[in-house]
Design an enzyme around this catalytic site. Sequence first.
Site, PDB file in Angstrom:
ATOM      1  N   THR A 278     122.840  41.247 155.350  1.00 54.09           N
ATOM      2  CA  THR A 278     123.823  42.411 155.841  1.00 54.09           C
ATOM      3  C   THR A 278     125.141  41.623 155.910  1.00 54.09           C
ATOM      4  OG1 THR A 278     121.870  43.357 157.307  1.00 54.09           O
ATOM      5  CG2 THR A 278     123.983  43.615 158.166  1.00 54.09           C
TER       6      THR A 278
ATOM      7  N   GLY B 218     116.894  50.053 158.688  1.00 56.05           N
ATOM      8  CA  GLY B 218     116.852  49.174 159.948  1.00 56.05           C
ATOM      9  C   GLY B 218     118.069  49.385 160.794  1.00 56.05           C
ATOM     10  N   ASP B 219     118.492  48.583 161.738  1.00 57.25           N
ATOM     11  CA  ASP B 219     119.767  49.210 162.441  1.00 57.25           C
ATOM     12  C   ASP B 219     120.977  49.386 161.711  1.00 57.25           C
ATOM     13  OD1 ASP B 219     119.484  46.143 161.850  1.00 57.25           O
ATOM     14  OD2 ASP B 219     121.426  45.943 163.011  1.00 57.25           O
TER      15      ASP B 219
ATOM     16  N   ARG C 114     111.947  52.132 154.507  1.00 60.11           N
ATOM     17  CA  ARG C 114     112.233  51.463 155.742  1.00 60.11           C
ATOM     18  C   ARG C 114     113.862  51.509 155.840  1.00 60.11           C
ATOM     19  NH1 ARG C 114     115.661  46.866 157.302  1.00 60.11           N
ATOM     20  NH2 ARG C 114     114.740  46.263 159.148  1.00 60.11           N
TER      21      ARG C 114
ATOM     22  N   THR D 289     123.357  42.057 163.527  1.00 60.76           N
ATOM     23  CA  THR D 289     122.558  41.661 162.462  1.00 60.76           C
ATOM     24  C   THR D 289     121.297  40.812 162.819  1.00 60.76           C
ATOM     25  OG1 THR D 289     122.892  40.370 160.253  1.00 60.76           O
ATOM     26  CG2 THR D 289     123.914  39.567 162.052  1.00 60.76           C
ATOM     27  N   GLY D 290     120.428  40.961 161.802  1.00 62.30           N
ATOM     28  CA  GLY D 290     118.924  40.327 162.016  1.00 62.30           C
ATOM     29  C   GLY D 290     117.872  41.274 162.013  1.00 62.30           C
TER      30      GLY D 290
ATOM     31  N   GLY E 177     116.295  44.266 162.019  1.00 63.07           N
ATOM     32  CA  GLY E 177     116.714  45.888 162.488  1.00 63.07           C
ATOM     33  C   GLY E 177     115.835  46.515 163.239  1.00 63.07           C
TER      34      GLY E 177
HETATM   35  N1  ASP Z   1     119.758  44.200 160.296  1.00 61.33           N
HETATM   36  C1  ASP Z   1     119.691  44.061 158.836  1.00 61.33           C
HETATM   37  C2  ASP Z   1     118.425  45.370 158.687  1.00 61.33           C
HETATM   38  O1  ASP Z   1     117.363  45.108 159.529  1.00 61.33           O
HETATM   39  C3  ASP Z   1     119.149  42.869 158.239  1.00 61.33           C
HETATM   40  C4  ASP Z   1     120.156  41.615 158.466  1.00 61.33           C
HETATM   41  O2  ASP Z   1     120.881  41.855 159.369  1.00 61.33           O
HETATM   42  O3  ASP Z   1     119.995  40.781 157.774  1.00 61.33           O
HETATM   43  O4  ASP Z   1     118.185  46.061 157.775  1.00 61.33           O
END
Ligand code: ASP
Length: 294
Positions: A155, A184-185, A182, A205-206, A208
């Site tokens: 991301t 995510g956030d 799926r 980020t991370g 989600g």
């Molecule tokens: N936040 C993103 C997700 O969960 C992934 C990421 O930030 O690397 O889709």
Amino acid sequence: MEVIVATWREPGDVASAAAMAARREGADLATALERGLAAAELDPSLIAIGLGSVPNADGELELDASMMIGKTLEAGAVCGVRGIVPVISLARRVMERTPHVMLAGEQARRFALEQGFEPRNLLTENAIARYEEWRLRPERIKEYVHHVDDKPSDTITMIGLCDGELVAASSTSGLPFKKPGRIGDSPIIGAGIYADDEIGAAGATGNGEELWKACASFRTTMNLRAGMSPQEACEETIRHMIRRQPKSIDIPCVVFAMDRQGKIGAASTKHPFPLWVCRDGNRELLEFPSLGPE
Ligand code: ASP
């Protein structure tokens, strides 16, 4: 004053440099962030987002993106889009050319085609090889890795401030090898991004799932509204996640924030976190702390 920030060392380098170049050419802030993310999406050597990024469990790329304008609270997003880049531009079209906030999957792709985007194959040989390697590993079902080859992440989230106006934007291919469908956030307003010119802006980020459950960007922006500094605002969100959401320390979760004066903060549940910060034409990579158990 102008401040633009972008997440993660390698992809954020490309995105922040392209955003700064766009500003030098006279682009407005939303366009600068769009061009920054688009440059990274279109770069096949970056495994983070867009073309050449890491596919889902079916070996297909499903992309998500979002943008929010702090002046008007306008927002646009797309999720689960196949075969279209840059999806950040598609998210902006949703915001500017439809009465809606989000379009999903096949219908987002249909909207892209109506808008003149060219469908294309986004899988590179490198991405196919990564997928095959993952598919042949028996433990693959349980494994949702965040770092591939130690090159985070999947991301790029950006925030910009220019002449008192804030914009937040994010683009992602989601977690590597995620379950098809799926989301995510990152494309969720309030989870992956939030911007309000009366308060400040935040991005995430991370992992989600955990960031979404925490409404991480909205929570952090509300912390700013309550009078916290950007660093305090991020730390409150991350401490809350560590305490209430134990899964948030398995895969790192990060929030970062900017106030109306351009002050920045960031915190993570695991591993120190790199953020590119461009301030009035000068660009530097800053590292922010993890608050989780090491
Ligand atoms: N936040 C993103 C997700 O969960 C992934 C990421 O930030 O690397 O889709």
